[in-house]
Motif scaffolding. Sequence first.
Motif, mmCIF file in Angstrom:
data_model
loop_
_atom_site.group_PDB
_atom_site.id
_atom_site.type_symbol
_atom_site.label_atom_id
_atom_site.label_comp_id
_atom_site.label_asym_id
_atom_site.label_seq_id
_atom_site.Cartn_x
_atom_site.Cartn_y
_atom_site.Cartn_z
ATOM 1 N N UNK A 1 -2.716 -14.132 8.732
ATOM 2 C CA UNK A 1 -3.676 -13.103 9.118
ATOM 3 C C UNK A 1 -2.986 -11.946 9.833
ATOM 4 N N UNK A 2 -1.904 -12.227 10.551
ATOM 5 C CA UNK A 2 -1.117 -11.149 11.159
ATOM 6 C C UNK A 2 -0.473 -10.268 10.074
ATOM 7 N N UNK A 3 -0.019 -10.900 8.993
ATOM 8 C CA UNK A 3 0.538 -10.126 7.876
ATOM 9 C C UNK A 3 -0.549 -9.251 7.255
ATOM 10 N N UNK A 4 -1.742 -9.819 7.074
ATOM 11 C CA UNK A 4 -2.851 -9.051 6.512
ATOM 12 C C UNK A 4 -3.194 -7.855 7.398
ATOM 13 N N UNK A 5 -3.136 -8.054 8.706
ATOM 14 C CA UNK A 5 -3.394 -6.956 9.639
ATOM 15 C C UNK A 5 -2.316 -5.891 9.526
ATOM 16 N N UNK A 6 -1.055 -6.315 9.469
ATOM 17 C CA UNK A 6 0.043 -5.354 9.328
ATOM 18 C C UNK A 6 -0.092 -4.552 8.041
ATOM 19 N N UNK A 7 -0.459 -5.227 6.944
ATOM 20 C CA UNK A 7 -0.635 -4.526 5.668
ATOM 21 C C UNK A 7 -1.752 -3.492 5.765
ATOM 22 N N UNK A 8 -2.839 -3.835 6.465
ATOM 23 C CA UNK A 8 -3.955 -2.901 6.610
ATOM 24 C C UNK A 8 -3.570 -1.663 7.414
ATOM 25 N N UNK A 9 -2.561 -1.812 8.278
ATOM 26 C CA UNK A 9 -2.141 -0.707 9.147
ATOM 27 C C UNK A 9 -0.999 0.113 8.564
ATOM 28 N N UNK A 10 -0.464 -0.302 7.414
ATOM 29 C CA UNK A 10 0.772 0.293 6.903
ATOM 30 C C UNK A 10 0.665 1.792 6.667
ATOM 31 N N UNK A 11 -0.481 2.270 6.226
ATOM 32 C CA UNK A 11 -0.640 3.681 5.887
ATOM 33 C C UNK A 11 -1.262 4.487 7.021
ATOM 34 N N UNK A 12 -1.134 3.971 8.242
ATOM 35 C CA UNK A 12 -1.631 4.662 9.437
ATOM 36 C C UNK A 12 -3.096 5.067 9.309
ATOM 37 N N UNK A 13 -3.983 4.117 9.046
ATOM 38 C CA UNK A 13 -5.395 4.473 8.915
ATOM 39 C C UNK A 13 -5.975 4.913 10.250
ATOM 40 N N UNK A 14 -6.985 5.749 10.193
ATOM 41 C CA UNK A 14 -7.679 6.152 11.414
ATOM 42 C C UNK A 14 -8.829 5.203 11.721
ATOM 43 N N UNK A 15 -9.172 4.347 10.737
ATOM 44 C CA UNK A 15 -10.254 3.377 10.893
ATOM 45 C C UNK A 15 -9.770 2.017 10.406
ATOM 46 N N UNK A 16 -10.031 0.975 11.210
ATOM 47 C CA UNK A 16 -9.683 -0.395 10.844
ATOM 48 C C UNK A 16 -10.960 -1.208 10.765
ATOM 49 N N UNK B 1 0.799 -1.218 0.000
ATOM 50 C CA UNK B 1 0.000 0.000 0.000
ATOM 51 C C UNK B 1 0.830 1.265 0.000
ATOM 52 N N UNK B 2 2.006 1.199 0.584
ATOM 53 C CA UNK B 2 2.910 2.352 0.580
ATOM 54 C C UNK B 2 3.574 2.523 -0.780
ATOM 55 N N UNK B 3 3.962 1.430 -1.384
ATOM 56 C CA UNK B 3 4.667 1.490 -2.668
ATOM 57 C C UNK B 3 3.793 1.963 -3.820
ATOM 58 N N UNK B 4 2.483 1.808 -3.704
ATOM 59 C CA UNK B 4 1.597 2.220 -4.799
ATOM 60 C C UNK B 4 1.012 3.615 -4.580
ATOM 61 N N UNK C 1 10.037 7.511 1.276
ATOM 62 C CA UNK C 1 11.246 6.971 0.665
ATOM 63 C C UNK C 1 11.435 5.506 1.026
ATOM 64 N N UNK C 2 12.336 4.840 0.314
ATOM 65 C CA UNK C 2 12.559 3.408 0.515
ATOM 66 C C UNK C 2 12.964 3.099 1.945
ATOM 67 N N UNK C 3 13.840 3.915 2.519
ATOM 68 C CA UNK C 3 14.288 3.670 3.898
ATOM 69 C C UNK C 3 13.126 3.798 4.876
ATOM 70 N N UNK C 4 12.261 4.799 4.650
ATOM 71 C CA UNK C 4 11.117 5.004 5.532
ATOM 72 C C UNK C 4 10.122 3.843 5.415
ATOM 73 N N UNK C 5 9.938 3.339 4.192
ATOM 74 C CA UNK C 5 9.044 2.194 4.002
ATOM 75 C C UNK C 5 9.601 0.958 4.708
ATOM 76 N N UNK C 6 10.898 0.721 4.566
ATOM 77 C CA UNK C 6 11.521 -0.433 5.228
ATOM 78 C C UNK C 6 11.388 -0.332 6.745
ATOM 79 N N UNK C 7 11.527 0.876 7.277
ATOM 80 C CA UNK C 7 11.394 1.068 8.719
ATOM 81 C C UNK C 7 9.956 0.843 9.158
#
Length: 238
Positions: free
Chosen positions: A143-158, A98-101, A109-115
């Motif tokens: 499912x933990x990976x799916x949760x992490x992906x959903x949180x990647x862009x700092x959503x205010x709603x999950x 979600x960050x890369x697209x 930046x790449x470093x920020x995404x990796x962090x």
Amino acid sequence: MTIEVRDIVKRYDGHSALDGVSLAIDDGAFVALLGPSGSGKTTLLRIIAGLAFADEGTVLFGGKDVTDVPVQERGIGFVFQNYALFRHMTVASNIAFGLNVMKRRERPGKAAINERVRELLDLVQLSGMGDRYPTQLSGGQRQRVALARALARNPSILLLDEPFGALDAKVRKELRDALRGIHDRLGITSIFVTHDREEAFALADKVAILDFGAIQQFDRPNTIVEKPANAFVADFLS
């Protein structure tokens, strides 16, 4: 982020999946949508997400009308029951997707995404697994990976649509506890769809019980148990 739906109506082939549903959710609350199959809970979640649109009614986030706003502009994270991970991508790449697209001017930046990926792997207790592929993980880990992906862009709603439905009871409880801990730590507003009463009452601050496209009761779990609003709720809890 507060969420409010007002007089939502959704019809499919002349059948009302939702029939004038209204619901107000406080900022930072954890709400479960509970009910039997066909009650309208997943349809309501998808309308809140922007994955479906109501025939009538209004959806507001923080008092702002988002009824016609597309899903990618709503600032939400969504977790599906079937994980929906990319099998050809590593865990880290799935989380970062979600960050890369994002648009170039908004993309970190790449470093920020990796962090960010590293932080999320820590958050969902998968540190050191970024180089693995989904096929190398258990169902609970996916499912933990799916949760992490959903949180990647700092959503205010999950938003979560029966995310533990395919898992065994022990793993469900572990992930349930982990999800509640993550919700509390991040302070986001979460809505969780389930048909499992025990799961809903263990996780949620408040539970909305639906049937035939209408909310039969919306209250704290203890209140629902002690004072069911009608015969359907009493029977559903028995």
